[in-house]
Design an enzyme around this catalytic site. Structure first.
Site, PDB file in Angstrom:
ATOM      1  N   GLN A  21       0.883  -1.124  -0.123  1.00  0.00           N
ATOM      2  CA  GLN A  21      -0.027   0.026   0.017  1.00  0.00           C
ATOM      3  C   GLN A  21       0.763   1.259  -0.059  1.00  0.00           C
ATOM      4  O   GLN A  21       0.140   2.137  -0.167  1.00  0.00           O
ATOM      5  CB  GLN A  21      -1.075  -0.015   1.156  1.00  0.00           C
ATOM      6  CG  GLN A  21      -2.091  -0.943   0.985  1.00  0.00           C
ATOM      7  CD  GLN A  21      -2.943  -0.579   0.189  1.00  0.00           C
ATOM      8  OE1 GLN A  21      -2.557  -0.275  -1.136  1.00  0.00           O
ATOM      9  NE2 GLN A  21      -4.307  -0.775   0.260  1.00  0.00           N
ATOM     10  N   ASN A  48      10.595  -4.609   3.022  1.00  0.00           N
ATOM     11  CA  ASN A  48      11.683  -5.277   2.250  1.00  0.00           C
ATOM     12  C   ASN A  48      12.497  -4.072   1.785  1.00  0.00           C
ATOM     13  O   ASN A  48      12.368  -2.829   2.192  1.00  0.00           O
ATOM     14  CB  ASN A  48      11.332  -6.004   1.273  1.00  0.00           C
ATOM     15  CG  ASN A  48      10.218  -5.433   0.250  1.00  0.00           C
ATOM     16  OD1 ASN A  48      10.512  -4.055  -0.076  1.00  0.00           O
ATOM     17  ND2 ASN A  48       9.451  -6.022  -0.567  1.00  0.00           N
ATOM     18  N   ASP A  99       5.632 -13.028   4.675  1.00  0.00           N
ATOM     19  CA  ASP A  99       4.585 -13.202   5.698  1.00  0.00           C
ATOM     20  C   ASP A  99       5.061 -14.313   6.812  1.00  0.00           C
ATOM     21  O   ASP A  99       4.857 -14.093   7.846  1.00  0.00           O
ATOM     22  CB  ASP A  99       3.363 -13.719   5.088  1.00  0.00           C
ATOM     23  CG  ASP A  99       2.711 -12.602   4.050  1.00  0.00           C
ATOM     24  OD1 ASP A  99       3.119 -11.418   4.138  1.00  0.00           O
ATOM     25  OD2 ASP A  99       1.804 -12.974   3.097  1.00  0.00           O
TER      26      ASP A  99
END
Length: 313
Positions: free
Chosen positions: A159, A181, A243
């Site tokens: 986002q 990241n 994740d």
């Protein structure tokens, strides 16, 4: 055909603004996913009881049962009465070229969720992780967590491209943890207009995942720690690896392990996931996870983590 590549002709160019294509697919794979659900399921498999907060659609019951079976508390999920759960549809050819569509669906209703009500229902919330979601919901949950005094992990992820400077600053400022990241780290600096040191002054700890190069952990006043990845020669599917790292890292934090140990656990779980197809189809065996940690980092880290993993189902 005469074997000569004509390239794009003027007539072709005239049609590029009205493209209509169809493809014959040889195979259809439908897999469970979603950033929050992937992290929550990983935490559940490690023996914790994560509370999933988000908006799902009328198609949620089957997924709800799957997540609940793996230790995820789904009682705070808002289920839309009309929309379907957000999904990512991707067509991939044999050369790995892709055309993809993201359907937001019920995610548009995430802003209606009241984190205060979740906190009352599921006390105590030890940490709130605000990941990629409807921007309005992300900002609302961030403000509520701060107002309630609950430590916050900011993970804006995909986002970031949609957020403006003020929104990004509000999501990051005051966070206990910040996850990005390498690409997102650079984008975050651009979005906020802050330097690396200024970001560190706003957050407790910044965790940057670097793919095969492992993870960096930085905080103001301390030397950056670089944790190498757990190596593998069996890369199958990188989807959901970030994740998985977060699930392992957050589990380590919940167990009050040092950040270095938490990152090592996260890296080991990430490698398990990269060796399987899909984000949630992996099998988690404590003995396998400890063997990976022992081989990559040594006996002491494996021993430090072993007693905690003993509680994993």
């Amino acid at each position: 055909m005469d074997g000569i590549d004509r390239g794009v002709t003027p007539a072709d160019r005239q049609q590029l603004d009205r493209v209509s294509l169809s493809f014959l697919a040889d195979r259809l794979d439908v897999r469970r996913g979603g950033v929050a659900a992937n992290i929550a399921l990983g935490l559940g498999r490690l023996g914790l009881r994560p509370v999933l907060v988000g908006a799902a659609g009328v198609d949620f019951p089957e997924y709800d049962a799957w997540l609940s079976e793996h230790g995820v508390d789904t009682s705070s999920v808002r289920v839309s009465e009309t929309l379907h759960t957000a999904r990512f549809v991707c067509t991939t050819d044999v050369e790995q070229n892709q055309i993809a569509t993201f359907y937001a669906g019920a995610m548009a209703e995430a802003g209606r969720i009241d984190l205060r009500a979740v906190h009352r229902h599921a006390q105590p919330l030890d940490l709130v992780i605000v990941g990629a979601d409807d921007p309005e919901a992300m900002l609302r949950h961030t403000a509520t967590a701060h107002a309630l005094g609950i430590p916050l992990a900011a993970d804006p992820s995909q986002q970031l491209a949609r957020l403006d400077t003020e929104q990004t600053r509000r999501l990051v400022d005051g966070a206990h943890l910040l996850f990005t990241n390498e690409y997102e780290a650079a984008l975050l600096l651009d979005r906020t207009g802050w330097s690396h040191d200024e970001v560190l002054a706003k957050v407790g700890t910044w965790v940057i995942t670097r793919g095969a190069d492992g993870v960096s952990i930085a905080a103001t006043g301390t030397e950056q720690r670089d944790i190498p990845a757990v190596p593998t020669n069996d890369v199958v599917d990188p989807t959901g690896v970030g994740d998985a790292f977060r699930a392992g890292f957050l589990a380590g934090i919940a167990w009050q392990l040092p950040y270095q140990r938490a990152a090592q656990l996260g890296c080991a779980l990430a490698t398990v996931v990269i060796e399987s197809v899909g984000t949630q189809e992996y099998k988690l065996l404590p003995s396998d996870l400890l063997a990976r940690i022992n081989k990559a980092y040594g006996q002491q880290p494996a021993e430090d983590i072993a007693s905690r993993l003993a509680t994993a189902p």
